[in-house]
Design a protein around this motif. Structure first.
Motif, PDB file in Angstrom:
ATOM      1  N   PRO A 301       0.831  -1.209   0.000  1.00 12.02           N
ATOM      2  CA  PRO A 301       0.000   0.000   0.000  1.00 12.02           C
ATOM      3  C   PRO A 301       0.866   1.260   0.000  1.00 12.02           C
ATOM      4  CG  PRO A 301       0.089  -0.949   2.197  1.00 12.02           C
ATOM      5  CD  PRO A 301       0.798  -1.917   1.284  1.00 12.02           C
ATOM      6  N   ASN A 302       0.283   2.337  -0.497  1.00  8.21           N
ATOM      7  CA  ASN A 302       0.965   3.629  -0.534  1.00  8.21           C
ATOM      8  C   ASN A 302       2.325   3.508  -1.225  1.00  8.21           C
ATOM      9  OD1 ASN A 302      -1.172   4.797   1.039  1.00  8.21           O
ATOM     10  ND2 ASN A 302      -0.215   3.895   2.871  1.00  8.21           N
ATOM     11  N   GLY A 303       2.337   2.767  -2.330  1.00  2.00           N
ATOM     12  CA  GLY A 303       3.576   2.540  -3.063  1.00  2.00           C
ATOM     13  C   GLY A 303       3.887   3.675  -4.004  1.00  2.00           C
ATOM     14  N   GLY A 304       4.890   3.442  -4.800  1.00  2.00           N
ATOM     15  CA  GLY A 304       5.277   4.434  -5.791  1.00  2.00           C
ATOM     16  C   GLY A 304       6.499   5.229  -5.409  1.00  2.00           C
ATOM     17  N   GLY A 305       6.984   5.089  -4.163  1.00  2.00           N
ATOM     18  CA  GLY A 305       8.146   5.842  -3.729  1.00  2.00           C
ATOM     19  C   GLY A 305       9.448   5.164  -4.105  1.00  2.00           C
ATOM     20  N   ALA A 306      10.553   5.731  -3.601  1.00  2.00           N
ATOM     21  CA  ALA A 306      11.883   5.221  -3.930  1.00  2.00           C
ATOM     22  C   ALA A 306      12.079   3.801  -3.416  1.00  2.00           C
ATOM     23  CB  ALA A 306      12.946   6.149  -3.346  1.00  2.00           C
ATOM     24  N   ASP A 307      11.483   3.468  -2.254  1.00  2.00           N
ATOM     25  CA  ASP A 307      11.669   2.128  -1.722  1.00  2.00           C
ATOM     26  C   ASP A 307      11.059   1.075  -2.641  1.00  2.00           C
ATOM     27  OD1 ASP A 307       9.146   3.085  -1.196  1.00  2.00           O
ATOM     28  OD2 ASP A 307       8.955   2.067   0.750  1.00  2.00           O
ATOM     29  N   MET A 308       9.839   1.380  -3.180  1.00  2.00           N
ATOM     30  CA  MET A 308       9.230   0.447  -4.118  1.00  2.00           C
ATOM     31  C   MET A 308      10.025   0.386  -5.415  1.00  2.00           C
ATOM     32  SD  MET A 308       5.391   0.314  -5.793  1.00  2.00           S
ATOM     33  CE  MET A 308       4.669  -0.574  -4.409  1.00  2.00           C
ATOM     34  N   GLN A 309      10.491   1.536  -5.893  1.00  2.00           N
ATOM     35  CA  GLN A 309      11.257   1.555  -7.141  1.00  2.00           C
ATOM     36  C   GLN A 309      12.554   0.760  -6.999  1.00  2.00           C
ATOM     37  OE1 GLN A 309      10.020   3.145 -10.057  1.00  2.00           O
ATOM     38  NE2 GLN A 309      11.593   1.753 -10.852  1.00  2.00           N
ATOM     39  N   ASN A 310      13.206   0.881  -5.841  1.00  2.00           N
ATOM     40  CA  ASN A 310      14.427   0.102  -5.615  1.00  2.00           C
ATOM     41  C   ASN A 310      14.118  -1.395  -5.595  1.00  2.00           C
ATOM     42  OD1 ASN A 310      16.799   1.810  -5.311  1.00  2.00           O
ATOM     43  ND2 ASN A 310      15.753   2.721  -3.550  1.00  2.00           N
ATOM     44  N   SER A 311      13.007  -1.766  -4.962  1.00  3.51           N
ATOM     45  CA  SER A 311      12.626  -3.172  -4.929  1.00  3.51           C
ATOM     46  C   SER A 311      12.297  -3.687  -6.318  1.00  3.51           C
ATOM     47  CB  SER A 311      11.432  -3.360  -3.993  1.00  3.51           C
ATOM     48  OG  SER A 311      11.060  -4.718  -3.922  1.00  3.51           O
ATOM     49  N   ILE A 312      11.582  -2.867  -7.094  1.00  2.00           N
ATOM     50  CA  ILE A 312      11.249  -3.261  -8.469  1.00  2.00           C
ATOM     51  C   ILE A 312      12.523  -3.440  -9.293  1.00  2.00           C
ATOM     52  CG2 ILE A 312      10.275  -2.394 -10.635  1.00  2.00           C
ATOM     53  CD1 ILE A 312       7.938  -1.285  -9.042  1.00  2.00           C
ATOM     54  N   ASN A 313      13.457  -2.500  -9.152  1.00  2.99           N
ATOM     55  CA  ASN A 313      14.697  -2.595  -9.931  1.00  2.99           C
ATOM     56  C   ASN A 313      15.517  -3.824  -9.546  1.00  2.99           C
ATOM     57  OD1 ASN A 313      14.009  -0.270 -11.240  1.00  2.99           O
ATOM     58  ND2 ASN A 313      15.511   1.044 -10.237  1.00  2.99           N
TER      59      ASN A 313
END
Length: 400
Positions: A301-313
Motif C-alpha cells: 500500500p501507498n507505493g510508488g516511492g523510492a523504496d518500491m522503485q528500488n525493490s522493483i529494480n
C-alpha cells in the motif's frame, strides 16, 4: 592291386552323392541369394557377416534413439519458448508498474495478472513428454518436479537423461529444472544491489555491471560492500568492516554512476545523509521466488516511492537473469538437436558402408553361380552315367 567291383560301385556312388550335395548347396544359394547360409559354408566370412550384422543393427538403434531424442528436445524447446513468452509478459507488466503514474489499484491489477502468469509458468515447468515423463525432473522423470507449497520447491534431481546417438556419442535429452528454473544468479550475475530498509531519501539504484573485470584489487574476490551517502551530494564505499575504500561526489539533479574496484552502479534521485545500498556477490534464486517478490512489491500500500522503485529494480535484474537463463538453455537444446541431425547423417553413411560390406561378404554372385550350376549339373550327369556303366559291368561278360 586288386580292385573289386563293389569298391568301384562305392566310389561311383560317393562321387555322385558329392555332386548332388554340391548341386543342392548351389540351389539353396540361388534361392536365398546368399553365398553363406550356414557357418560351415565359410567360417571366416560367417564371422565377418555376423559382426557387420551387429554393426548395422547398432546403427539402426542409434537412428531410433536420435528420433526419440529429437522429439523430446523439440518438446523442451517449445516449452521453453512458452516460458520465454510468459516471462516476457511479466517483464512488460513490470515496466508498466514502474511508471510513476500507476496507483495502488492499477499496480494491484498488474499483480493479479502476474499471479496468473506465475501459475502458467508452474504448469510449463511441470510439462511432460510424449511418454508421460516430466521434462524437467532430471532422472526422477516419474515425479512432478515443482511443488507449490509455501512457495515453490524443486523435488527432482540434477541428473540429465542421456541417449547413445552414435559410437561413443552420448547426448542429453533434457535439462533438470534446478538449472532451468531454480539455480539462477541474482543481480547482474556477478553482484546484486539492494537498498537499506532504513533509507529515507529518494535515491534509486539502477543498472549495475562489472565495468572492469580485471580491476586490481577487484571487488569480487568475496565479501560485501556498502555505498553510503554521507550527504545529498557525497558518498563513500565501505567494506564489510566499515573501512572506507573510496569516496566521491554525487549530483542528485542528473544522477550518475558510482564506480569502484571494477564495479559500476547507476543512481538517480536525491539521497538523504545516511542512506545506504548494499553490494554483495550474486546469490541463487528460483524464478518463482522472483515473481513472488515482484507481486508482493506491487501489492504494497501507498507505493510508488523510492523504496518500491528500488525493490522493483532489484527484482527486474533478477527477472532478466531468469530470461537470459532460459535463452541460454534454449541455445544448448538447439545445439544438441544440431548435433543429433549431423550424427543422423553420419549413421546413414555408416549403415550404407556396413550393408555394402555385408553384401560383399555374404551375397551371391549370380553370374558365377549360374555358371557353376551348369558345370555341376554336367558333373552329376557324368557321375550318374559312369555309375550306370560300372554297375552293368560283370567279369563273366569277358569269359565268352
Amino acid at each position: 592291386m586288386r580292385v573289386s567291383t563293389s569298391w568301384m560301385q562305392q566310389q561311383s556312388v560317393g562321387s555322385m552323392m558329392e555332386r548332388q550335395s554340391d548341386l543342392s548347396d548351389l540351389n539353396i544359394q540361388l534361392s536365398t541369394g546368399k553365398r553363406i547360409n550356414q557357418p560351415s559354408d565359410d567360417p571366416v566370412g560367417a564371422a565377418r557377416a555376423l559382426d557387420l550384422t551387429h554393426l548395422t543393427a547398432d546403427a539402426a538403434q542409434y537412428q531410433r534413439n536420435i528420433t526419440s531424442a529429437n522429439a523430446r528436445l523439440g518438446l523442451e524447446d517449445q516449452t521453453l519458448s512458452n516460458v520465454s513468452n510468459v516471462l516476457g509478459r511479466v517483464r512488460t507488466l513490470l515496466l508498466q508498474a514502474a511508471n510513476g503514474s500507476q496507483t495502488d489499484q492499477t499496480r494491484g491489477d498488474i499483480a493479479a495478472e502476474m499471479l496468473q502468469l506465475r501459475q502458467q509458468l508452474l504448469g510449463q515447468a511441470n510439462s511432460k513428454d510424449g511418454q508421460g515423463d516430466y521434462l524437467f525432473a532430471g532422472n526422477r522423470t516419474g515425479t512432478m518436479p515443482f511443488v507449490a507449497q509455501n512457495g515453490v520447491s524443486y523435488v527432482g534431481d540434477d541428473g540429465q537423461r542421456m541417449v547413445a546417438a552414435g559410437p561413443g556419442l552420448q547426448v542429453a535429452t533434457g535439462d533438470p529444472g534446478s538449472t532451468v528454473f531454480a539455480d539462477i544468479p541474482t543481480g547482474n550475475g556477478t553482484f546484486a544491489v539492494s537498498a537499506a530498509a532504513a533509507n529515507t531519501g529518494g535515491a534509486v539504484a539502477g543498472a549495475s555491471s562489472v565495468s572492469n573485470p580485471n580491476a586490481n584489487p577487484s571487488a569480487w574476490g568475496g565479501g560485501s560492500y556498502r555505498i553510503v551517502f554521507t550527504a545529498a551530494n557525497a558518498y563513500e564505499v565501505r567494506d564489510g568492516a566499515g573501512t572506507v575504500l573510496d569516496s566521491g561526489s554525487y549530483d542528485a539533479t542528473i544522477g550518475g554512476s558510482i564506480n569502484f574496484r571494477g564495479a559500476q552502479v547507476a543512481f538517480s534521485g536525491k539521497p538523504n545523509a545516511g542512506d545506504a545500498f548494499a553490494l554483495g556477490a550474486s546469490a541463487r534464486q528460483d524464478v518463482f521466488t522472483t515473481l513472488d517478490k515482484i507481486i508482493a512489491t506491487l501489492r504494497q500500500p501507498n507505493g510508488g516511492g523510492a523504496d518500491m522503485q528500488n525493490s522493483i529494480n532489484t527484482q527486474f535484474a533478477n527477472l532478466d537473469q531468469a530470461i537470459d537463463n532460459i535463452s541460454r538453455t534454449r541455445g544448448m537444446v538447439g545445439a544438441r538437436m544440431n548435433a543429433l541431425d549431423q550424427q543422423r547423417g553420419l549413421n546413414d553413411d555408416l549403415t550404407l558402408q556396413y550393408k555394402g560390406a555385408l553384401s560383399d561378404v555374404q551375397d551371391l554372385n549370380y553370374y558365377d553361380a549360374i555358371s557353376q550350376l551348369g558345370a555341376q549339373t554336367t558333373a552329376l550327369q557324368a557321375s550318374q552315367q559312369t555309375f550306370t556303366k560300372i554297375q552293368g559291368s560283370k567279369l563273366f561278360d569277358y569269359l565268352r
